[in-house]
Write a protein that holds these residues in place. Structure first.
Motif, short mmCIF file in Angstrom:
data_model
loop_
_atom_site.label_atom_id
_atom_site.label_comp_id
_atom_site.label_asym_id
_atom_site.label_seq_id
_atom_site.Cartn_x
_atom_site.Cartn_y
_atom_site.Cartn_z
N LEU A 117 36.43 43.92 39.09
CA LEU A 117 37.05 42.62 39.37
C LEU A 117 36.28 41.48 38.72
O LEU A 117 36.87 40.45 38.39
CB LEU A 117 37.17 42.39 40.88
N ARG A 118 35.00 41.65 38.49
CA ARG A 118 34.23 40.63 37.76
C ARG A 118 34.75 40.53 36.31
O ARG A 118 34.86 39.45 35.76
CB ARG A 118 32.75 40.95 37.75
N VAL A 119 35.06 41.68 35.72
CA VAL A 119 35.62 41.68 34.37
C VAL A 119 36.97 40.97 34.38
O VAL A 119 37.23 40.09 33.54
CB VAL A 119 35.76 43.13 33.84
N VAL A 120 37.82 41.31 35.32
CA VAL A 120 39.14 40.67 35.43
C VAL A 120 38.97 39.17 35.67
O VAL A 120 39.66 38.35 35.05
CB VAL A 120 39.98 41.34 36.53
N ASP A 121 38.06 38.80 36.55
CA ASP A 121 37.82 37.39 36.87
C ASP A 121 37.43 36.60 35.63
O ASP A 121 37.84 35.45 35.46
CB ASP A 121 36.74 37.29 37.95
#
Length: 151
Positions: A117-121
């Motif tokens: 989710l950090r990558v997506v964020d």
């Protein structure tokens, strides 16, 4: 696995759906499905490095969202939806889980897991989730890269 690949709103928005019945193979199938849609929507083959990076970012986000559903949702992901309207691409992954997605605090940056989710964020213009009757849908949106043609 059942695939429906069709336009739901001609000239306004095109939506592609991949129904996923099991976790095994869901991530590579989803990436391949995404690449085919990006090719149909003329994101690929890319005209330059910037367009290629934008397409690769979309494939990475698909991979991360489907992986999260495989790891955290009961039964894994149910469906991948890609919606392209000529100016933005929306990625949606549905699953049977009720827990909202959450960004984890990075404990060990070198350790595997916990970074999806950090990558997506970082890559998405916006992302979130919505509760559904039978679970939830996690979504992310990205703007069109410079130069792709409209649907």
């Amino acid at each position: 696995m059942r695939t429906i690949d069709h336009t739901t709103e001609p000239r306004a928005q095109q939506t592609r759906r991949l129904f996923l019945a099991e976790r095994a193979g869901a991530v590579p199938r989803s990436r391949d499905f995404c690449r085919r849609a990006l090719t149909d929507w003329q994101w690929l083959p890319a005209a330059d490095d910037e367009q290629l990076a934008a397409a690769e970012d979309v494939v990475l986000m698909v991979s991360e969202l489907v992986t999260n559903a495989c790891v955290h949702a009961p039964g894994g992901p149910c469906e991948l939806r890609l919606a392209w309207d000529g100016s933005r691409l929306r990625i949606e992954v549905g699953d049977a889980g009720r827990e909202p997605p959450r960004l984890r605090a990075p404990a060990d940056r070198g350790a595997p897991g916990g970074h999806g989710l950090r990558v997506v964020d970082r890559l998405a213009r916006a992302w979130g989730y919505r509760p559904e009757r039978d679970g939830k849908t996690v979504w992310a949106e990205v703007p069109a890269p410079p130069g792709p043609r409209r649907p």
